[in-house]
Design a protein around this motif. Sequence first.
Motif, PDB file in Angstrom:
ATOM      1  N   CYS A  99       0.834  -1.203   0.000  1.00  0.00           N
ATOM      2  CA  CYS A  99       0.000   0.000   0.000  1.00  0.00           C
ATOM      3  C   CYS A  99       0.872   1.258   0.000  1.00  0.00           C
ATOM      4  CB  CYS A  99      -0.908   0.018   1.224  1.00  0.00           C
ATOM      5  SG  CYS A  99      -2.232  -1.200   1.172  1.00  0.00           S
ATOM      6  N   GLU A 100       0.276   2.362  -0.397  1.00  0.00           N
ATOM      7  CA  GLU A 100       1.006   3.634  -0.423  1.00  0.00           C
ATOM      8  C   GLU A 100       1.485   4.041   0.963  1.00  0.00           C
ATOM      9  OE1 GLU A 100      -1.166   6.722  -2.297  1.00  0.00           O
ATOM     10  OE2 GLU A 100      -1.224   5.748  -4.268  1.00  0.00           O
ATOM     11  N   SER A 101       0.791   3.593   1.994  1.00  0.00           N
ATOM     12  CA  SER A 101       1.173   3.960   3.364  1.00  0.00           C
ATOM     13  C   SER A 101       2.344   3.130   3.889  1.00  0.00           C
ATOM     14  CB  SER A 101      -0.031   3.784   4.300  1.00  0.00           C
ATOM     15  OG  SER A 101      -0.485   2.438   4.281  1.00  0.00           O
ATOM     16  N   ASP A 102       2.753   2.095   3.164  1.00  0.00           N
ATOM     17  CA  ASP A 102       3.870   1.257   3.586  1.00  0.00           C
ATOM     18  C   ASP A 102       5.200   1.970   3.339  1.00  0.00           C
ATOM     19  OD1 ASP A 102       1.982  -0.676   4.184  1.00  0.00           O
ATOM     20  OD2 ASP A 102       2.321  -1.830   2.349  1.00  0.00           O
ATOM     21  N   TYR A 103       6.234   1.429   3.943  1.00  0.00           N
ATOM     22  CA  TYR A 103       7.574   2.007   3.818  1.00  0.00           C
ATOM     23  C   TYR A 103       8.513   0.993   3.175  1.00  0.00           C
ATOM     24  CZ  TYR A 103       5.551   5.056   7.361  1.00  0.00           C
ATOM     25  OH  TYR A 103       4.718   5.904   8.048  1.00  0.00           O
ATOM     26  N   ILE A 104       9.408   1.484   2.322  1.00  0.00           N
ATOM     27  CA  ILE A 104      10.398   0.625   1.684  1.00  0.00           C
ATOM     28  C   ILE A 104      11.792   1.154   2.018  1.00  0.00           C
ATOM     29  CG2 ILE A 104      11.352  -0.210  -0.496  1.00  0.00           C
ATOM     30  CD1 ILE A 104       8.536  -0.198  -1.635  1.00  0.00           C
ATOM     31  N   ILE A 105      12.600   0.280   2.602  1.00  0.00           N
ATOM     32  CA  ILE A 105      13.981   0.603   2.959  1.00  0.00           C
ATOM     33  C   ILE A 105      14.901  -0.253   2.085  1.00  0.00           C
ATOM     34  CG2 ILE A 105      15.739   0.544   4.763  1.00  0.00           C
ATOM     35  CD1 ILE A 105      13.640   2.547   5.457  1.00  0.00           C
ATOM     36  N   GLU A 106      15.781   0.374   1.334  1.00  0.00           N
ATOM     37  CA  GLU A 106      16.739  -0.379   0.524  1.00  0.00           C
ATOM     38  C   GLU A 106      17.984  -0.658   1.358  1.00  0.00           C
ATOM     39  OE1 GLU A 106      17.432   1.860  -3.055  1.00  0.00           O
ATOM     40  OE2 GLU A 106      15.629   1.039  -4.003  1.00  0.00           O
ATOM     41  N   LYS A 107      18.511  -1.870   1.214  1.00  0.00           N
ATOM     42  CA  LYS A 107      19.697  -2.246   1.980  1.00  0.00           C
ATOM     43  C   LYS A 107      20.714  -2.933   1.067  1.00  0.00           C
ATOM     44  CE  LYS A 107      17.869  -6.701   3.635  1.00  0.00           C
ATOM     45  NZ  LYS A 107      18.955  -7.594   3.168  1.00  0.00           N
ATOM     46  N   ARG A 108      21.985  -2.839   1.468  1.00  0.00           N
ATOM     47  CA  ARG A 108      23.060  -3.436   0.684  1.00  0.00           C
ATOM     48  C   ARG A 108      23.840  -4.477   1.470  1.00  0.00           C
ATOM     49  NH1 ARG A 108      26.480   1.430  -1.218  1.00  0.00           N
ATOM     50  NH2 ARG A 108      27.810  -0.293  -1.918  1.00  0.00           N
ATOM     51  N   ARG A 109      23.398  -4.758   2.686  1.00  0.00           N
ATOM     52  CA  ARG A 109      24.005  -5.788   3.520  1.00  0.00           C
ATOM     53  C   ARG A 109      22.891  -6.637   4.111  1.00  0.00           C
ATOM     54  NH1 ARG A 109      27.693  -3.985   1.025  1.00  0.00           N
ATOM     55  NH2 ARG A 109      29.781  -3.433   1.792  1.00  0.00           N
ATOM     56  N   TYR A 110      23.270  -7.670   4.853  1.00  0.00           N
ATOM     57  CA  TYR A 110      22.278  -8.583   5.412  1.00  0.00           C
ATOM     58  C   TYR A 110      21.293  -7.873   6.335  1.00  0.00           C
ATOM     59  CZ  TYR A 110      25.837 -12.109   4.112  1.00  0.00           C
ATOM     60  OH  TYR A 110      26.748 -12.878   3.456  1.00  0.00           O
ATOM     61  N   SER A 111      21.816  -7.113   7.289  1.00  0.00           N
ATOM     62  CA  SER A 111      20.961  -6.476   8.283  1.00  0.00           C
ATOM     63  C   SER A 111      20.201  -5.295   7.683  1.00  0.00           C
ATOM     64  CB  SER A 111      21.790  -5.989   9.477  1.00  0.00           C
ATOM     65  OG  SER A 111      20.984  -5.214  10.346  1.00  0.00           O
ATOM     66  N   ALA A 112      18.923  -5.225   8.007  1.00  0.00           N
ATOM     67  CA  ALA A 112      18.105  -4.098   7.545  1.00  0.00           C
ATOM     68  C   ALA A 112      18.461  -2.810   8.272  1.00  0.00           C
ATOM     69  CB  ALA A 112      16.625  -4.411   7.756  1.00  0.00           C
ATOM     70  N   PHE A 113      19.254  -2.905   9.347  1.00  0.00           N
ATOM     71  CA  PHE A 113      19.669  -1.721  10.091  1.00  0.00           C
ATOM     72  C   PHE A 113      20.961  -1.111   9.554  1.00  0.00           C
ATOM     73  CE2 PHE A 113      16.858  -3.629  13.215  1.00  0.00           C
ATOM     74  CZ  PHE A 113      16.304  -2.540  13.868  1.00  0.00           C
ATOM     75  N   PHE A 114      21.827  -1.923   8.945  1.00  0.00           N
ATOM     76  CA  PHE A 114      23.175  -1.467   8.636  1.00  0.00           C
ATOM     77  C   PHE A 114      23.175  -0.428   7.523  1.00  0.00           C
ATOM     78  CE2 PHE A 114      27.300  -1.748   6.503  1.00  0.00           C
ATOM     79  CZ  PHE A 114      28.144  -1.552   7.581  1.00  0.00           C
ATOM     80  N   GLN A 115      23.609   0.793   7.875  1.00  0.00           N
ATOM     81  CA  GLN A 115      23.749   1.891   6.921  1.00  0.00           C
ATOM     82  C   GLN A 115      22.438   2.184   6.165  1.00  0.00           C
ATOM     83  OE1 GLN A 115      26.549   3.794   6.618  1.00  0.00           O
ATOM     84  NE2 GLN A 115      27.534   2.604   8.229  1.00  0.00           N
ATOM     85  N   THR A 116      21.302   2.045   6.870  1.00  0.00           N
ATOM     86  CA  THR A 116      20.005   2.401   6.296  1.00  0.00           C
ATOM     87  C   THR A 116      19.314   3.387   7.233  1.00  0.00           C
ATOM     88  OG1 THR A 116      18.596   0.735   7.397  1.00  0.00           O
ATOM     89  CG2 THR A 116      19.824   0.019   5.422  1.00  0.00           C
TER      90      THR A 116
END
Length: 202
Positions: A99-116
């Motif tokens: 949905c438009e209200s959802d969020y998309i985070i792009e990542k370049r490593r395994y963890s969704a937290f790392f450098q995002t």
Amino acid sequence: MLDKSSNTKGADFEIDLKSSALVVIDELGDVESGQLSDVLLAPTLQTARLVDAAHNVKMPVIYTNDAHIPGIDRELLLWGEHGIAGSAEAQVSPQINVCESDYIIEKRRYSAFFQTSLRLLLDELEVGTLILVGFDTNICVRHTAADAYFNNFNIVVVPDATATFLVGEQAEGLEYMQKCYAAKLLNTDDIINLIEKKSTNL
């Protein structure tokens, strides 16, 4: 001295759906027509049910997607080309209703937290509990769970909406997150039941 009997407390938190977010990790591409459909389709369809349930109660849904840069990302040296930024393979699986209200985070490593920007987003949404689903249980889900634990989030992992196909066994990965990151293990139906109970009390 620590031994196996030392870990007795486990995950003792109560799930507060008002401060929870559903985090969908690397559920990408059309799994129904892919080579791993026998492994990935069933958990993807379970994730789709969770996403719909989250939408019904306005729980934040966050997709954390591989978006690798060819020739640069170290992960590609290990696993070969996959999840290239901008490709169809790096988009949320069509089996899931975004949905438009959802969020998309792009990542370049395994963890969704790392450098995002995931941590900043969670703080702004006032989220304290993460419901984790996705692939691979023993790689990206596990590393995301580790960073979530290190950042003091409560963690729920959904066994029937995750899957292992690259490293190790599913049960092993789930047990590790349960013991080392205090993750609760709840299947899709359990979480949907909690969500439905909340919606009837609104």
